[in-house]
Design an enzyme around this catalytic site. Structure first.
Site, short mmCIF file in Angstrom:
data_model
loop_
_atom_site.label_atom_id
_atom_site.label_comp_id
_atom_site.label_asym_id
_atom_site.label_seq_id
_atom_site.Cartn_x
_atom_site.Cartn_y
_atom_site.Cartn_z
N ASP A 160 17.14 24.41 -104.49
CA ASP A 160 17.79 24.80 -103.23
C ASP A 160 19.28 24.89 -103.53
O ASP A 160 19.91 23.87 -103.87
CB ASP A 160 17.48 23.75 -102.15
CG ASP A 160 18.13 24.09 -100.81
OD1 ASP A 160 19.12 24.86 -100.79
OD2 ASP A 160 17.65 23.57 -99.79
N LYS A 195 29.69 36.44 -96.46
CA LYS A 195 29.79 37.44 -97.53
C LYS A 195 31.24 37.85 -97.79
O LYS A 195 31.62 38.14 -98.93
CB LYS A 195 28.92 38.66 -97.19
CG LYS A 195 27.42 38.34 -97.18
CD LYS A 195 26.92 37.85 -98.53
CE LYS A 195 25.42 37.71 -98.58
NZ LYS A 195 24.92 37.30 -99.92
N ASP A 202 14.58 29.31 -107.54
CA ASP A 202 14.38 29.72 -106.15
C ASP A 202 13.84 28.50 -105.41
O ASP A 202 13.25 27.62 -106.03
CB ASP A 202 13.35 30.86 -106.05
CG ASP A 202 13.48 31.67 -104.76
OD1 ASP A 202 13.85 32.86 -104.84
OD2 ASP A 202 13.23 31.12 -103.67
N TYR A 244 26.85 35.86 -91.14
CA TYR A 244 26.53 36.55 -92.39
C TYR A 244 27.78 37.24 -92.94
O TYR A 244 28.10 37.12 -94.13
CB TYR A 244 25.40 37.56 -92.15
CG TYR A 244 24.86 38.19 -93.41
CD1 TYR A 244 23.92 37.54 -94.20
CD2 TYR A 244 25.30 39.45 -93.83
CE1 TYR A 244 23.42 38.12 -95.36
CE2 TYR A 244 24.81 40.04 -94.99
CZ TYR A 244 23.87 39.37 -95.75
OH TYR A 244 23.39 39.94 -96.90
N1 NAD Z 1 18.53 43.52 -98.96
C1 NAD Z 1 19.72 43.93 -98.56
O1 NAD Z 1 19.84 44.93 -97.83
C2 NAD Z 1 20.96 43.22 -99.00
C3 NAD Z 1 22.19 43.85 -98.77
C4 NAD Z 1 23.37 43.21 -99.18
C5 NAD Z 1 23.30 41.98 -99.78
N2 NAD Z 1 22.09 41.37 -99.98
C6 NAD Z 1 22.10 40.07 -100.62
O2 NAD Z 1 21.29 40.11 -101.78
C7 NAD Z 1 20.77 38.81 -102.06
C8 NAD Z 1 19.28 38.91 -102.25
O3 NAD Z 1 18.71 39.38 -101.05
P1 NAD Z 1 17.24 40.07 -100.95
O4 NAD Z 1 17.41 41.22 -100.04
O5 NAD Z 1 16.67 40.25 -102.30
O6 NAD Z 1 16.49 38.93 -100.11
P2 NAD Z 1 15.05 38.26 -100.26
O7 NAD Z 1 14.85 37.54 -98.97
O8 NAD Z 1 14.04 39.27 -100.70
O9 NAD Z 1 15.26 37.21 -101.45
C9 NAD Z 1 16.11 36.12 -101.31
C10 NAD Z 1 15.58 34.97 -102.16
O10 NAD Z 1 16.51 33.86 -102.00
C11 NAD Z 1 15.74 32.69 -101.87
N3 NAD Z 1 16.51 31.67 -101.15
C12 NAD Z 1 16.90 31.68 -99.85
N4 NAD Z 1 17.56 30.56 -99.57
C13 NAD Z 1 17.59 29.81 -100.70
C14 NAD Z 1 18.13 28.55 -101.04
N5 NAD Z 1 18.75 27.78 -100.12
N6 NAD Z 1 18.01 28.11 -102.30
C15 NAD Z 1 17.37 28.86 -103.21
N7 NAD Z 1 16.82 30.05 -102.96
C16 NAD Z 1 16.93 30.52 -101.71
C17 NAD Z 1 14.49 33.10 -101.10
O11 NAD Z 1 13.41 32.17 -101.30
C18 NAD Z 1 14.20 34.47 -101.70
O12 NAD Z 1 13.32 34.39 -102.81
C19 NAD Z 1 21.19 37.93 -100.86
O13 NAD Z 1 22.35 37.20 -101.20
C20 NAD Z 1 21.49 38.96 -99.78
O14 NAD Z 1 22.37 38.46 -98.81
C21 NAD Z 1 20.91 41.97 -99.62
#
Ligand code: NAD
Length: 257
Positions: A66, A162, A40, A158
């Site tokens: 990253d 996706k 992360d 976004y």
């Molecule tokens: N929560 C939702 O409703 C939802 C729905 C559909 C898809 N998603 C997808 O699920 C995945 C996880 O989302 P989440 O809801 O757990 O979000 P979150 O914000 O809780 O966690 C995302 C993590 O990714 C890390 N991150 C962001 N940019 C980064 C980078 N450049 N390099 C390394 N790490 C990085 C952040 O530090 C964080 O720890 C994402 O791809 C998101 O688009 C989430």
């Protein structure tokens, strides 16, 4: 004798493992017997997650990473190879939201969202799959979204990122199948994570928005990270051995309408 886990002995790399869906996937994979490489860009929270997972009995390393930086991917793959000698599972989970209206969005904002959500997934497969192939194949799980299947006003970058992940997954699945690598995408509905709570908090009308979003899920609620982690464990395990290039939709009925 202790029970064999569903991903016993597999080495899994999870990006964005410090929070939300990534963190819950790390816990679930650890409980099912995987060894973990957690990454992360948030190093403090990532290290804490690795300690928690080690407490579940898993062998684990955490690396600050990253996903938009190619040199970081090279370092992560080298460290995984040195520690575990192999990688069997890649969960391309790191992602960012990006609720900027199209007509207000700058090229920089567009590139930030697509850079993490789409370029990051490409770089992950580009750098991890050679090691996977070298050590006998594996399973790649790319986290897309319901917004990779249907549009949403105010989320053009976004949705583009996706939707890109969904077809990047299918093209890669066709190319990598002969080499023993399966590639599938996961499409969560709205899930209770910091990404969603922060986005709702930043809107003036967060509570109303939340109620509106809930009504779009046939099951009448948002999901929780565990419900996505369950799907990720399934795709990581050999239980999904005949699945590649497919979309696992876990959305409480959001896209059924
Ligand atoms: N929560 C939702 O409703 C939802 C729905 C559909 C898809 N998603 C997808 O699920 C995945 C996880 O989302 P989440 O809801 O757990 O979000 P979150 O914000 O809780 O966690 C995302 C993590 O990714 C890390 N991150 C962001 N940019 C980064 C980078 N450049 N390099 C390394 N790490 C990085 C952040 O530090 C964080 O720890 C994402 O791809 C998101 O688009 C989430």
């Amino acid at each position: 004798m202790s029970k064999m886990g569903r991903v016993q002995g597999k080495v899994a790399l999870v990006t964005g493992a410090a929070s939300g869906i990534g963190a819950e996937s790390a816990r679930a994979l650890a409980r099912e017997g995987a060894k973990l490489v957690l990454t992360d860009r948030a190093a403090e929270a990532g290290n804490a997650m690795a300690d928690e997972v080690a407490g579940l009995g898993a062998e684990v390393i955490f690396l600050a990473h990253d996903v938009t930086r190619e040199e970081d991917w090279q370092a992560v793959v080298a460290a995984a190879k040195e520690r575990f000698g192999r990688l069997d599972v890649l969960v391309n989970n790191a992602g960012v939201g990006g609720g900027v209206p199209l007509l207000e969005s700058t090229l920089e904002q567009w590139r930030m969202v697509t850079g993490v959500n789409l370029d990051g997934v490409f770089l992950g497969m580009r750098h991890v799959c050679p090691l996977m192939i070298e050590t006998g194949g594996g399973s790649v799980i790319n986290i897309s979204s319901i917004l990779g299947k249907v549009g949403q006003a105010g989320a053009a970058a976004y949705c583009a990122s996706k939707g890109g992940v969904a077809l990047l997954t299918k093209a890669s699945a066709l190319e990598l199948a002969p080499m023993g690598v399966r590639v599938n995408s996961v499409h969560p509905g709205y899930i209770e994570t910091p990404m969603v709570s922060t986005a709702l908090h930043e809107m003036g009308n967060g509570n109303e928005m939340r109620d509106l979003l809930i009504t779009r899920h046939a099951l009448g609620r948002m999901g929780v990270p565990k419900e996505i982690a369950n799907g990720i464990v399934f795709l990581a395990s050999d239980e999904s051995s005949f699945m590649t290039g497919s979309e696992l939709v876990i959305d409480g009925g959001y896209t059924a309408a």
